[in-house]
Design an enzyme around this catalytic site. Structure first.
Site, short mmCIF file in Angstrom:
data_model
loop_
_atom_site.label_atom_id
_atom_site.label_comp_id
_atom_site.label_asym_id
_atom_site.label_seq_id
_atom_site.Cartn_x
_atom_site.Cartn_y
_atom_site.Cartn_z
N TYR A 21 0.85 -0.91 -0.02
CA TYR A 21 -0.34 0.44 -0.16
C TYR A 21 1.03 1.44 -0.19
O TYR A 21 1.64 2.13 1.17
CB TYR A 21 -0.67 -0.16 1.44
CG TYR A 21 -2.10 1.30 1.18
CD1 TYR A 21 -2.18 1.87 -0.18
CD2 TYR A 21 -2.86 1.01 2.48
CE1 TYR A 21 -3.29 2.85 0.15
CE2 TYR A 21 -3.73 2.09 3.14
CZ TYR A 21 -3.74 3.70 1.51
OH TYR A 21 -4.23 4.16 2.00
N LYS A 44 -1.43 -1.63 -4.22
CA LYS A 44 -2.07 -0.56 -4.53
C LYS A 44 -1.35 0.67 -4.46
O LYS A 44 -1.19 1.40 -3.08
CB LYS A 44 -3.11 -0.40 -3.08
CG LYS A 44 -4.31 0.69 -2.72
CD LYS A 44 -4.96 0.98 -2.35
CE LYS A 44 -5.97 2.12 -2.00
NZ LYS A 44 -6.41 2.41 -0.56
#
Length: 291
Positions: free
Chosen positions: A134, A162
């Site tokens: 992330y 992500k």
């Protein structure tokens, strides 16, 4: 599991006295599954993970797993600065039946590339669940660079990233490391269509809390080969996205969700509700979604 499709980044519903609202969370989950989302992402930035206790985080994960009931996979955010803390939380999430993990970069004290790679490799080595990196440098003060992506995509338990940096050029560079075993997800909702167009696997989309139909329309039209329709749906997110600067994250998203979709309550202090004049401007800006 394989990271794929539109996965809403759920807000964490709270009561008026800022306690976890289990009924509202279950309603939000049903609403999103009813819109045919591909998964549920809890305890992310818009889920106020930074304002929740460990007990609350585990409760959110447990409720989400129970409510999803195997219909869609559940991804839980477990990031922390200390590597050992992430490893411990990952094990707890595995016990609760979570399907995947999202691990934000260390924050507050930016680490160097060598330290970052070692951090994620240690977490991956200890994990029984697939991990999504992330990247959100605006909030953490550091970024997962392309060299780190190149190294970490080889790890057998690191299955995707992500990217919420909002830099499309960097997102495109990551595509060279995309494979059947490593997914590239847009974490910036203004780039959902463009990520798909570049060959990406989907999006972790916070705007889906407020306008799930619009977000799913991007995916469905793109997959149907209707690029004009998918791009038009992407543009429909702009009025909502343009309001985010009106308040401290994620107050605007929560208030937009209250207005357009379901009650999810306030944010946790010190984040305050919008001032009445701001709330009125928000309602006016979002009126386009009621047409």
């Amino acid at each position: 599991m394989k990271f794929h499709g539109i996965v809403p980044a759920l807000v964490t519903p709270l009561t008026a006295d800022q306690q976890l609202d289990e009924a509202a969370l279950r309603n939000l989950i049903e609403n999103l599954i009813g819109h045919s989302v591909h998964g549920l992402f809890v305890l992310g930035t818009n889920g106020e993970f930074f304002a929740l206790s460990e007990e609350e985080k585990l409760r959110v994960a447990r409720i989400t797993v129970e409510a999803a009931a195997g219909r869609v996979p559940v991804i839980a955010g477990t990031g922390a600065f200390a590597t050992a803390e992430v490893v411990r939380m990952n094990a707890r999430m595995h016990e609760l039946g979570v399907d995947g993990l999202s691990v934000i970069t260390p924050y507050f004290n930016a680490v160097n590339e060598r330290e970052l790679i070692k951090h994620y490799e240690t977490i991956g080595n200890a994990s029984a669940l697939p991990i999504m990196l992330y990247n959100i440098p605006a909030e953490t003060g550091m970024s997962i660079g392309i060299k780190a992506v190149a190294a970490l995509c080889q790890h057998p338990m690191i299955k995707g990233i992500k990217d919420s940096a909002g830099n499309f050029d960097a997102l495109v560079q990551m595509m060279q490391y995309r494979s059947d075993d490593f997914a590239v997800f847009a974490g910036t909702d203004s780039l959902i269509y463009w990520n798909l167009l570049a060959g990406g696997d989907g999006a972790v989309a916070a705007t889906a809390n407020a306008v799930p139909g619009v977000v799913m329309d991007i995916w469905n039209r793109f997959k149907a080969g209707d690029h004009a329709g998918a791009r038009s749906a992407q543009e429909r997110l702009r009025p909502l996205r343009d309001t985010f600067g009106m308040g401290t994250l994620p107050v605007v998203l929560k208030e937009a969700t209250n207005l357009l979709n379901l009650p999810v309550g306030p944010c946790r202090s010190p984040i305050l509700p919008l001032e009445p004049a701001q709330a009125e401007r928000l309602a006016q800006a979002l009126a386009v979604y009621r047409n």
